[in-house]
Design a protein around this motif. Structure first.
Motif, PDB file in Angstrom:
ATOM      1  N   ASP A  55     -22.180 -31.969   6.468  1.00 55.60           N
ATOM      2  CA  ASP A  55     -21.210 -32.358   5.447  1.00 55.60           C
ATOM      3  C   ASP A  55     -21.094 -31.216   4.445  1.00 55.60           C
ATOM      4  OD1 ASP A  55     -23.178 -32.662   3.250  1.00 55.60           O
ATOM      5  OD2 ASP A  55     -23.871 -34.382   4.408  1.00 55.60           O
ATOM      6  N   GLU A  56     -20.245 -31.369   3.476  1.00 56.50           N
ATOM      7  CA  GLU A  56     -20.036 -30.316   2.472  1.00 56.50           C
ATOM      8  C   GLU A  56     -20.445 -30.782   1.077  1.00 56.50           C
ATOM      9  OE1 GLU A  56     -16.098 -28.737   2.788  1.00 56.50           O
ATOM     10  OE2 GLU A  56     -16.403 -28.015   4.842  1.00 56.50           O
ATOM     11  N   ILE A  57     -21.390 -31.711   1.009  1.00 60.03           N
ATOM     12  CA  ILE A  57     -21.856 -32.200  -0.293  1.00 60.03           C
ATOM     13  C   ILE A  57     -22.715 -31.136  -0.960  1.00 60.03           C
ATOM     14  CG2 ILE A  57     -23.257 -33.967  -1.450  1.00 60.03           C
ATOM     15  CD1 ILE A  57     -22.521 -35.837   0.882  1.00 60.03           C
ATOM     16  N   VAL A  58     -22.465 -30.910  -2.238  1.00 57.95           N
ATOM     17  CA  VAL A  58     -23.250 -29.954  -3.031  1.00 57.95           C
ATOM     18  C   VAL A  58     -23.768 -30.676  -4.271  1.00 57.95           C
ATOM     19  CG1 VAL A  58     -23.277 -27.760  -4.262  1.00 57.95           C
ATOM     20  CG2 VAL A  58     -21.844 -28.030  -2.224  1.00 57.95           C
ATOM     21  N   PHE A  59     -25.057 -30.588  -4.498  1.00 53.16           N
ATOM     22  CA  PHE A  59     -25.722 -31.225  -5.635  1.00 53.16           C
ATOM     23  C   PHE A  59     -26.224 -30.116  -6.551  1.00 53.16           C
ATOM     24  CE2 PHE A  59     -28.849 -34.983  -6.526  1.00 53.16           C
ATOM     25  CZ  PHE A  59     -28.777 -34.752  -7.896  1.00 53.16           C
ATOM     26  N   VAL A  60     -25.709 -30.055  -7.775  1.00 53.57           N
ATOM     27  CA  VAL A  60     -26.200 -29.090  -8.767  1.00 53.57           C
ATOM     28  C   VAL A  60     -27.039 -29.862  -9.788  1.00 53.57           C
ATOM     29  CG1 VAL A  60     -25.601 -27.323 -10.458  1.00 53.57           C
ATOM     30  CG2 VAL A  60     -24.137 -27.669  -8.467  1.00 53.57           C
ATOM     31  N   ASN A  83     -35.245 -42.674 -10.203  1.00 58.07           N
ATOM     32  CA  ASN A  83     -34.026 -43.165 -10.843  1.00 58.07           C
ATOM     33  C   ASN A  83     -33.089 -43.871  -9.881  1.00 58.07           C
ATOM     34  OD1 ASN A  83     -35.254 -41.114 -12.525  1.00 58.07           O
ATOM     35  ND2 ASN A  83     -33.454 -41.199 -13.829  1.00 58.07           N
ATOM     36  N   LEU A  84     -32.899 -43.290  -8.703  1.00 59.51           N
ATOM     37  CA  LEU A  84     -31.973 -43.851  -7.727  1.00 59.51           C
ATOM     38  C   LEU A  84     -32.672 -44.683  -6.649  1.00 59.51           C
ATOM     39  CD1 LEU A  84     -29.428 -40.913  -7.260  1.00 59.51           C
ATOM     40  CD2 LEU A  84     -29.501 -42.696  -9.001  1.00 59.51           C
ATOM     41  N   GLU A  85     -34.013 -44.570  -6.598  1.00 61.60           N
ATOM     42  CA  GLU A  85     -34.825 -45.359  -5.669  1.00 61.60           C
ATOM     43  C   GLU A  85     -34.384 -45.193  -4.213  1.00 61.60           C
ATOM     44  OE1 GLU A  85     -34.847 -49.363  -7.177  1.00 61.60           O
ATOM     45  OE2 GLU A  85     -36.002 -48.807  -8.949  1.00 61.60           O
ATOM     46  N   PHE A  86     -34.125 -43.945  -3.819  1.00 58.25           N
ATOM     47  CA  PHE A  86     -33.732 -43.646  -2.437  1.00 58.25           C
ATOM     48  C   PHE A  86     -34.910 -43.785  -1.480  1.00 58.25           C
ATOM     49  CE2 PHE A  86     -29.769 -40.710  -3.051  1.00 58.25           C
ATOM     50  CZ  PHE A  86     -29.078 -41.789  -3.572  1.00 58.25           C
ATOM     51  N   PHE A  87     -36.128 -43.550  -1.990  1.00 61.74           N
ATOM     52  CA  PHE A  87     -37.336 -43.641  -1.154  1.00 61.74           C
ATOM     53  C   PHE A  87     -38.515 -43.919  -2.066  1.00 61.74           C
ATOM     54  CE2 PHE A  87     -35.504 -39.343  -1.398  1.00 61.74           C
ATOM     55  CZ  PHE A  87     -36.324 -38.771  -2.358  1.00 61.74           C
ATOM     56  N   ALA A  93     -29.243 -40.348   2.400  1.00 60.21           N
ATOM     57  CA  ALA A  93     -29.811 -39.228   3.154  1.00 60.21           C
ATOM     58  C   ALA A  93     -29.007 -37.956   2.929  1.00 60.21           C
ATOM     59  CB  ALA A  93     -29.854 -39.560   4.648  1.00 60.21           C
ATOM     60  N   GLN A  94     -27.689 -38.078   2.877  1.00 61.09           N
ATOM     61  CA  GLN A  94     -26.845 -36.897   2.663  1.00 61.09           C
ATOM     62  C   GLN A  94     -27.028 -36.332   1.258  1.00 61.09           C
ATOM     63  OE1 GLN A  94     -23.233 -39.055   3.986  1.00 61.09           O
ATOM     64  NE2 GLN A  94     -22.809 -37.245   5.240  1.00 61.09           N
ATOM     65  N   ILE A  95     -27.127 -37.205   0.272  1.00 59.84           N
ATOM     66  CA  ILE A  95     -27.364 -36.742  -1.101  1.00 59.84           C
ATOM     67  C   ILE A  95     -28.741 -36.095  -1.207  1.00 59.84           C
ATOM     68  CG2 ILE A  95     -27.658 -37.489  -3.501  1.00 59.84           C
ATOM     69  CD1 ILE A  95     -25.544 -39.655  -2.941  1.00 59.84           C
ATOM     70  N   THR A  96     -29.723 -36.662  -0.508  1.00 61.45           N
ATOM     71  CA  THR A  96     -31.066 -36.086  -0.507  1.00 61.45           C
ATOM     72  C   THR A  96     -31.054 -34.693   0.121  1.00 61.45           C
ATOM     73  OG1 THR A  96     -32.060 -38.287  -0.367  1.00 61.45           O
ATOM     74  CG2 THR A  96     -33.439 -36.410   0.285  1.00 61.45           C
ATOM     75  N   ARG A  97     -30.326 -34.533   1.217  1.00 61.26           N
ATOM     76  CA  ARG A  97     -30.223 -33.207   1.848  1.00 61.26           C
ATOM     77  C   ARG A  97     -29.596 -32.205   0.886  1.00 61.26           C
ATOM     78  NH1 ARG A  97     -27.335 -32.809   7.582  1.00 61.26           N
ATOM     79  NH2 ARG A  97     -25.570 -33.576   6.383  1.00 61.26           N
ATOM     80  N   ALA A  98     -28.552 -32.623   0.188  1.00 59.51           N
ATOM     81  CA  ALA A  98     -27.913 -31.727  -0.784  1.00 59.51           C
ATOM     82  C   ALA A  98     -28.870 -31.356  -1.905  1.00 59.51           C
ATOM     83  CB  ALA A  98     -26.653 -32.390  -1.346  1.00 59.51           C
ATOM     84  N   ALA A  99     -29.736 -32.308  -2.296  1.00 59.29           N
ATOM     85  CA  ALA A  99     -30.718 -32.030  -3.349  1.00 59.29           C
ATOM     86  C   ALA A  99     -31.744 -30.995  -2.885  1.00 59.29           C
ATOM     87  CB  ALA A  99     -31.417 -33.322  -3.758  1.00 59.29           C
ATOM     88  N   LEU A 100     -32.229 -31.136  -1.647  1.00 50.84           N
ATOM     89  CA  LEU A 100     -33.177 -30.152  -1.111  1.00 50.84           C
ATOM     90  C   LEU A 100     -32.525 -28.782  -0.969  1.00 50.84           C
ATOM     91  CD1 LEU A 100     -35.053 -32.231   1.637  1.00 50.84           C
ATOM     92  CD2 LEU A 100     -35.827 -31.679  -0.672  1.00 50.84           C
ATOM     93  N   GLN A 132     -37.958 -36.177  -7.425  1.00 50.90           N
ATOM     94  CA  GLN A 132     -38.489 -37.274  -8.250  1.00 50.90           C
ATOM     95  C   GLN A 132     -37.351 -38.114  -8.835  1.00 50.90           C
ATOM     96  OE1 GLN A 132     -40.822 -34.742 -10.883  1.00 50.90           O
ATOM     97  NE2 GLN A 132     -42.708 -35.552 -10.013  1.00 50.90           N
ATOM     98  N   PHE A 133     -36.257 -37.467  -9.200  1.00 53.80           N
ATOM     99  CA  PHE A 133     -35.083 -38.181  -9.724  1.00 53.80           C
ATOM    100  C   PHE A 133     -34.528 -39.143  -8.676  1.00 53.80           C
ATOM    101  CE2 PHE A 133     -30.390 -38.220  -9.793  1.00 53.80           C
ATOM    102  CZ  PHE A 133     -30.154 -38.831 -11.015  1.00 53.80           C
ATOM    103  N   LEU A 134     -34.418 -38.667  -7.445  1.00 53.35           N
ATOM    104  CA  LEU A 134     -33.923 -39.528  -6.371  1.00 53.35           C
ATOM    105  C   LEU A 134     -34.911 -40.666  -6.081  1.00 53.35           C
ATOM    106  CD1 LEU A 134     -32.515 -36.900  -3.830  1.00 53.35           C
ATOM    107  CD2 LEU A 134     -31.277 -38.156  -5.600  1.00 53.35           C
TER     108      LEU A 134
END
Length: 498
Positions: free
Chosen positions: A341-346, A320-324, A375-382, A315-317
Motif C-alpha cells: 500500500d502507499e500509507i505513510v505515517f509521520v 493509545n489505539l490498542e492495536f496489540f 496491520a497496514q498502519i503498523t507497517r507504516a509506523a515501522l 507504544q502509541f499503537l
C-alpha cells in the motif's frame, strides 16, 4: 556465598528503568525492569515523577542482585546511563524536587526558543554548545521551572536549589545527597555547557536566566563520582564510577571509539552518532555537535542526529489505539500482510528532530482508505522509524562526504527483524546488530569497569566482542526510491500544515 565480582549498570530510560549485573567478560548475569508513569498535563507536555524514578531504581538494584543470587558486597562499581535532557530541579536543603521532571520530549518551551531566535541569539548557542535552539534541550526547561514554580527563582538566586539531568539526580540519591555532579556528555545537552572549554558558560546562563550556582560539577564520563550511602540492599562505599548519556553510552558500548565510526540506537527515539574525534565542527546538514567518548573513555566530539519518536510510535499503537497487547506483536502483525500500500505515517508527536528541527510539526497518516487495517498502519509506523533513520544517515553522508559502508544498530526496537530488514533495504547498505542490544548500559558498565580496573583497556574490551546478526539489503532500487519519495512528500505536507 562464593565471591563473584560484578558491575551494576543502571539504565534510566524514558519509559522505564532497567538494572543489570555484568561479569568481567562484559556478559549480562541478570537484569530487572520496570516501567514508570508518563504524565501529560497538557498537549505536547511530558513529565516524570523523579521520586518514582528513584524508588524504582532502588528497588530494581535489589531485585537484580537477588535474582542472580549475588552478594551485594561483591559489587565492584556502579555505572549509570540515562535519558539525557530530562530536567529535575530540587531543594538543596530538603532534597525534594520542586516540580516534576520535564522530559526531553516536552514541547512547552518552544516559544522561549522561538523568542531567542528572534533576538538572533541562536548562533551564540550553536557556536558554543554545538546545539540548535529547540525545546528538546535542558536549558529552557530549567528557565521554565524557575519562572513558573512559586518562589523558585528567588531560591535559585540564593543558591537553595540544585539542577540535574537524571544521572545527577540518581547520583545525588545514591550518595545520600552528598554528590551534585554530572558528566560531559549530559552537560553537553543543556544549552549551557561550552563544549570547547568543557565548562559551564556564564553568557549562556545569563541569556537563559539560569544561576550557575544551581548547576552540577561536570567531569569526564569515566570518573569516581562518589560512593553509595544509605541505599537499600547495597552496602555503603560502593564506587559510582561512570555517568554517561544513553546515546554516548551506546556509542561506547558498540566500541565506536575511533573517528569515522557510527551507530544508531532504536529506543523511544532514534539517535545516530558519528565519532569525529578531536575535531570540533558545526554541521550544515541539520545535525548537532556533541560530546562523546573515544579511546579509553577520553572525551571527544561527535555529530548526532536525533529522531524524537522511534520505538515510541509502537507504544502509541499499543497503548493509545490498542492495536496489540505487546510491542513485539507488531512484527507478527506486519509479516502477515500480503499486499502493498502507499500509507505513510509521520509520527511527529513532539515535532520533528534532525535534520528538520521543526518544533511545530505534528503527526499525520497519509493514504488511508475505508479498508485500511491496523496491520497496514503498523507497517507504516515501522517504516517511519527506518525512514527517519535514513534521513539521519543521508545527512551524515552529506556532512562527511563519505558513504555509509554499514550501520551498527542497538536498542530494544532492533529485536524486530522486519524493521531491521527494512532499514537495510531503505539504506541500501548492511545493518549489523550485536548479540547484546542493550549497549547503552553496556557502555556505562565498560566505563565504570575501566575506571576501577575491572576491565584492562578498550583493546581488551574489543576482544570480548561476540556474535552479531547482519541484514543485507534486498529491495529493488526502484522500490527504494518510491518509498523515499513518498516519505519526502509526507514530510513536506506535515511541515506545511502548522
Amino acid at each position: 556465598m562464593a565471591k563473584k565480582e560484578y558491575i551494576i549498570g543502571i539504565d534510566a530510560g524514558t519509559t522505564g528503568i532497567r538494572t543489570f549485573c555484568f561479569n568481567d567478560k562484559g556478559k549480562v548475569i541478570a537484569s530487572a525492569y520496570q516501567e514508570f508513569k508518563q504524565h501529560y498535563p497538557k498537549p505536547g507536555w511530558v513529565e516524570h515523577d523523579p521520586e518514582e524514578i528513584w524508588a524504582k531504581t532502588q528497588k530494581l538494584i535489589g531485585d537484580v542482585i537477588k535474582s542472580a543470587d549475588l552478594n551485594p558486597k561483591d559489587a565492584i562499581a556502579i555505572g549509570i546511563t540515562n535519558q539525557r535532557e530530562t530536567s529535575v530541579v530540587w531543594d538543596r536543603k530538603t532534597g525534594k524536587p520542586i516540580y516534576n521532571a520535564i522530559v526531553w520530549q516536552c514541547r512547552r518551551t518552544s516559544d522561549i526558543c522561538n523568542n531567542l531566535k528572534k533576538q538572533s541569539l541562536e548562533s551564540n548557542f550553536r557556536n558554543k554548545t554545538g546545539l540548535v535552539l529547540d525545546a528538546y534541550f535542558s536549558g529552557t526547561k530549567i528557565q521554565w521551572i524557575l519562572d513558573n514554580v512559586k518562589g523558585a527563582r528567588a531560591k535559585a538566586e540564593r543558591g537553595d536549589l540544585q539542577f540535574g539531568t537524571i544521572d545527577t539526580w540518581l547520583l545525588y540519591k545514591l550518595t545520600n545527597h552528598k554528590e551534585h555532579k554530572t558528566d560531559h556528555t549530559n552537560a553537553s545537552r543543556t544549552l549551557l555547557f561550552n563544549i570547547q572549554t568543557k565548562e559551564w558558560d556564564e553568557e549562556l546562563c545569563e541569556i537563559l536566566r539560569v544561576p550557575s550556582a544551581i548547576l552540577p560539577q561536570a567531569f569526564n564520563s569515566k570518573n569516581l563520582f562518589g560512593h553509595t550511602s544509605g541505599v537499600k540492599s547495597l552496602p555503603d562505599g560502593i564506587p559510582i564510577s561512570s555517568l554517561v548519556g544513553d546515546q554516548q553510552g551506546a556509542l561506547f558500548g558498540q566500541l565506536c571509539t575511533e573517528p569515522g565510526e557510527a551507530k544508531n540506537t532504536y529506543g523511544t527515539g532514534c539517535f545516530f552518532l558519528f565519532n569525529v574525534g578531536d575535531e570540533f565542527r558545526i554541521s550544515n546538514q541539520g545535525l548537532i555537535t556533541t560530546l562523546a567518548l573515544g579511546p579509553e573513555g577520553k572525551t571527544v566530539y561527535c555529530l548526532e542526529g536525533s529522531v524524537f519518536i522511534g520505538g515510541a510510535v509502537v507504544q502509541f499503537l499499543r497503548d493509545n489505539l490498542e492495536f496489540f497487547e505487546y510491542s513485539k506483536d507488531s512484527e507478527k502483525l506486519v509479516k502477515a500482510l500480503k499486499t502493498k500500500d502507499e500509507i505513510v505515517f509521520v509520527p511527529a508527536f513532539a515535532g520533528l528532530g534532525a535534520p528538520h528541527w521543526d518544533q511545530e510539526a505534528r503527526g499525520a497518516i497519509f493514504g488511508l482508505s475505508r479498508d485500511t487495517t491496523p496491520a497496514q498502519i503498523t507497517r507504516a509506523a515501522l517504516k517511519a522509524i527506518a525512514l527517519q533513520s535514513y534521513e539521519l544517515a543521508h545527512a551524515m553522508e552529506r556532512e562527511t562526504g563519505k558513504p555509509l559502508k554499514f550501520l551498527r544498530v542497538d536498542g530494544g526496537a532492533t529485536a524486530n527483524q522486519w524493521l531491521m530488514q527494512f532499514q537495510a533495504d531503505i539504506l541500501g547498505t548492511r545493518v549489523i546488530r550485536p548479540q547484546n542490544v542493550d549497549t547503552t548500559v553496556l557502555g556505562a558498565a565498560y566505563l565504570a569497569g575501566l575506571e576501577r580496573g575491572f576491565f584492562k583497556n578498550v583493546a581488551a574490551l574489543k576482544k570480548l566482542e561476540t556474535k552479531n546478526t547482519q541484514f543485507e539489503p534486498k529491495m529493488k532500487e526502484s522500490e527504494r526510491k518510491e518509498e523515499i519519495t513518498r516519505w519526502n512528500d509526507a514530510i513536506r505536507r506535515v511541515k506545511t500544515v502548522q
